[in-house]
Design a protein around this motif. Structure first.
Motif, PDB file in Angstrom:
ATOM      1  N   THR A   1     -34.696  40.989 -56.114  1.00  0.00           N
ATOM      2  CA  THR A   1     -34.421  40.209 -57.318  1.00  0.00           C
ATOM      3  C   THR A   1     -33.137  39.408 -57.188  1.00  0.00           C
ATOM      4  OG1 THR A   1     -35.546  41.863 -58.656  1.00  0.00           O
ATOM      5  CG2 THR A   1     -34.108  40.344 -59.818  1.00  0.00           C
ATOM      6  N   VAL A   2     -32.067  40.074 -56.832  1.00  0.00           N
ATOM      7  CA  VAL A   2     -30.767  39.398 -56.772  1.00  0.00           C
ATOM      8  C   VAL A   2     -30.729  38.380 -55.641  1.00  0.00           C
ATOM      9  CG1 VAL A   2     -28.303  39.771 -56.373  1.00  0.00           C
ATOM     10  CG2 VAL A   2     -29.547  41.303 -57.883  1.00  0.00           C
ATOM     11  N   ALA A   3     -31.163  38.775 -54.456  1.00  0.00           N
ATOM     12  CA  ALA A   3     -31.077  37.868 -53.307  1.00  0.00           C
ATOM     13  C   ALA A   3     -31.964  36.639 -53.488  1.00  0.00           C
ATOM     14  CB  ALA A   3     -31.448  38.610 -52.030  1.00  0.00           C
ATOM     15  N   SER A   4     -33.193  36.840 -53.897  1.00  0.00           N
ATOM     16  CA  SER A   4     -34.083  35.689 -54.033  1.00  0.00           C
ATOM     17  C   SER A   4     -33.627  34.763 -55.154  1.00  0.00           C
ATOM     18  CB  SER A   4     -35.520  36.143 -54.263  1.00  0.00           C
ATOM     19  OG  SER A   4     -35.632  36.869 -55.467  1.00  0.00           O
ATOM     20  N   THR A   5     -33.096  35.324 -56.222  1.00  0.00           N
ATOM     21  CA  THR A   5     -32.597  34.490 -57.320  1.00  0.00           C
ATOM     22  C   THR A   5     -31.389  33.678 -56.881  1.00  0.00           C
ATOM     23  OG1 THR A   5     -33.402  36.086 -58.931  1.00  0.00           O
ATOM     24  CG2 THR A   5     -31.750  34.515 -59.691  1.00  0.00           C
ATOM     25  N   LEU A   6     -30.445  34.314 -56.203  1.00  0.00           N
ATOM     26  CA  LEU A   6     -29.254  33.592 -55.753  1.00  0.00           C
ATOM     27  C   LEU A   6     -29.597  32.519 -54.722  1.00  0.00           C
ATOM     28  CD1 LEU A   6     -26.649  36.492 -55.512  1.00  0.00           C
ATOM     29  CD2 LEU A   6     -26.726  34.643 -57.191  1.00  0.00           C
ATOM     30  N   VAL A   7     -30.456  32.861 -53.774  1.00  0.00           N
ATOM     31  CA  VAL A   7     -30.842  31.877 -52.764  1.00  0.00           C
ATOM     32  C   VAL A   7     -31.540  30.691 -53.420  1.00  0.00           C
ATOM     33  CG1 VAL A   7     -32.419  31.486 -50.824  1.00  0.00           C
ATOM     34  CG2 VAL A   7     -30.914  33.462 -50.810  1.00  0.00           C
ATOM     35  N   LEU A   8     -32.473  30.962 -54.291  1.00  0.00           N
ATOM     36  CA  LEU A   8     -33.204  29.874 -54.945  1.00  0.00           C
ATOM     37  C   LEU A   8     -32.281  29.019 -55.803  1.00  0.00           C
ATOM     38  CD1 LEU A   8     -35.962  28.585 -55.322  1.00  0.00           C
ATOM     39  CD2 LEU A   8     -36.309  30.103 -57.247  1.00  0.00           C
ATOM     40  N   GLN A   9     -31.390  29.655 -56.545  1.00  0.00           N
ATOM     41  CA  GLN A   9     -30.490  28.897 -57.427  1.00  0.00           C
ATOM     42  C   GLN A   9     -29.559  28.001 -56.628  1.00  0.00           C
ATOM     43  OE1 GLN A   9     -30.514  28.442 -60.654  1.00  0.00           O
ATOM     44  NE2 GLN A   9     -28.618  27.280 -60.733  1.00  0.00           N
ATOM     45  N   PHE A  10     -28.952  28.519 -55.553  1.00  0.00           N
ATOM     46  CA  PHE A  10     -27.961  27.736 -54.831  1.00  0.00           C
ATOM     47  C   PHE A  10     -28.585  26.817 -53.784  1.00  0.00           C
ATOM     48  CE2 PHE A  10     -25.325  31.277 -56.427  1.00  0.00           C
ATOM     49  CZ  PHE A  10     -24.492  30.512 -57.219  1.00  0.00           C
ATOM     50  N   GLU A  11     -29.697  27.191 -53.226  1.00  0.00           N
ATOM     51  CA  GLU A  11     -30.356  26.325 -52.249  1.00  0.00           C
ATOM     52  C   GLU A  11     -31.067  25.168 -52.912  1.00  0.00           C
ATOM     53  OE1 GLU A  11     -30.372  26.352 -48.867  1.00  0.00           O
ATOM     54  OE2 GLU A  11     -28.919  27.974 -48.913  1.00  0.00           O
ATOM     55  N   SER A  12     -31.496  25.337 -54.144  1.00  0.00           N
ATOM     56  CA  SER A  12     -32.193  24.252 -54.824  1.00  0.00           C
ATOM     57  C   SER A  12     -31.231  23.126 -55.201  1.00  0.00           C
ATOM     58  CB  SER A  12     -32.908  24.767 -56.073  1.00  0.00           C
ATOM     59  OG  SER A  12     -31.981  25.204 -57.023  1.00  0.00           O
ATOM     60  N   GLN A  13     -29.942  23.407 -55.234  1.00  0.00           N
ATOM     61  CA  GLN A  13     -28.959  22.390 -55.588  1.00  0.00           C
ATOM     62  C   GLN A  13     -28.534  21.549 -54.398  1.00  0.00           C
ATOM     63  OE1 GLN A  13     -25.784  24.450 -57.542  1.00  0.00           O
ATOM     64  NE2 GLN A  13     -27.018  24.976 -59.315  1.00  0.00           N
ATOM     65  N   SER A  14     -28.739  22.064 -53.191  1.00  0.00           N
ATOM     66  CA  SER A  14     -28.322  21.307 -51.999  1.00  0.00           C
ATOM     67  C   SER A  14     -29.447  20.361 -51.577  1.00  0.00           C
ATOM     68  CB  SER A  14     -27.947  22.263 -50.874  1.00  0.00           C
ATOM     69  OG  SER A  14     -29.075  22.975 -50.454  1.00  0.00           O
ATOM     70  N   PRO A  15     -29.082  19.185 -51.036  1.00  0.00           N
ATOM     71  CA  PRO A  15     -30.119  18.223 -50.639  1.00  0.00           C
ATOM     72  C   PRO A  15     -30.889  18.661 -49.396  1.00  0.00           C
ATOM     73  CG  PRO A  15     -27.939  17.322 -50.205  1.00  0.00           C
ATOM     74  CD  PRO A  15     -27.749  18.639 -50.859  1.00  0.00           C
TER      75      PRO A  15
END
Length: 161
Positions: free
Chosen positions: A147-161
């Motif tokens: 839960t924590v890892a996938s949420t953090l990765v998705l949140q921060f990776e979705s902001q990078s081009p």
């Protein structure tokens, strides 16, 4: 007084701790869903929330089936709150998350139950039933890390081009 001595213990301490931590995780997911996050992260958290709801529904039906008087469990012991907090929203309505606030009653009930335990008895129970605790801790840590890892990765990776 004879009725109190006859009433069986519902769940092990390991199970109660598992449900307690899962309740805290579900409340944390609910709070994060209120923050300004990306749509993809919100959808992922909704999936996790619904999976947790399914676990809580299973727990509700187990508790209901084990209750000697179903009406006592449902009314007096707060089973109706467990049911309300366990209904998955599946994105049907945006206000379905408000039902998750009923999980606070589950949190309060389990903390009261575990607080009432003698601390030495709880430690002895952990040592005597290490295999039960290991299984619940393994499942719980898997859920937490995913839960924590996938949420953090998705949140921060979705902001990078």
């Amino acid at each position: 007084m004879a009725q109190q001595a006859v009433s069986p213990r519902r769940h092990s301490n390991a199970y109660n701790i598992f449900i307690l931590v899962l309740t805290v995780l579900s409340l944390a997911v609910m709070v994060v869903m209120l923050l300004p996050i990306s749509d993809a992260t919100f959808k992922l958290l909704s999936v996790y929330d619904n999976l947790i709801c399914v676990i809580f529904l299973i727990d509700f039906f187990i508790n209901l089936s084990r209750a000697s008087k179903k009406s006592d469990y449902f009314i007096k012991e707060g089973g109706w709150l467990d049911l309300l907090g366990s209904i998955p929203s599946f994105g049907i309505t945006e206000y379905g998350g408000l039902l998750r606030l009923a999980r606070l009653s589950r949190f309060a009930r389990i903390t009261r139950l575990l607080r009432g335990e003698n601390k030495k008895a709880l430690v002895k129970d952990v040592l005597d039933h290490r295999n039960h605790y290991a299984a619940f801790i393994t499942i719980l840590l898997t859920i937490l890390v995913l839960t924590v890892a996938s949420t953090l990765v998705l949140q921060f990776e979705s902001q990078s081009p």
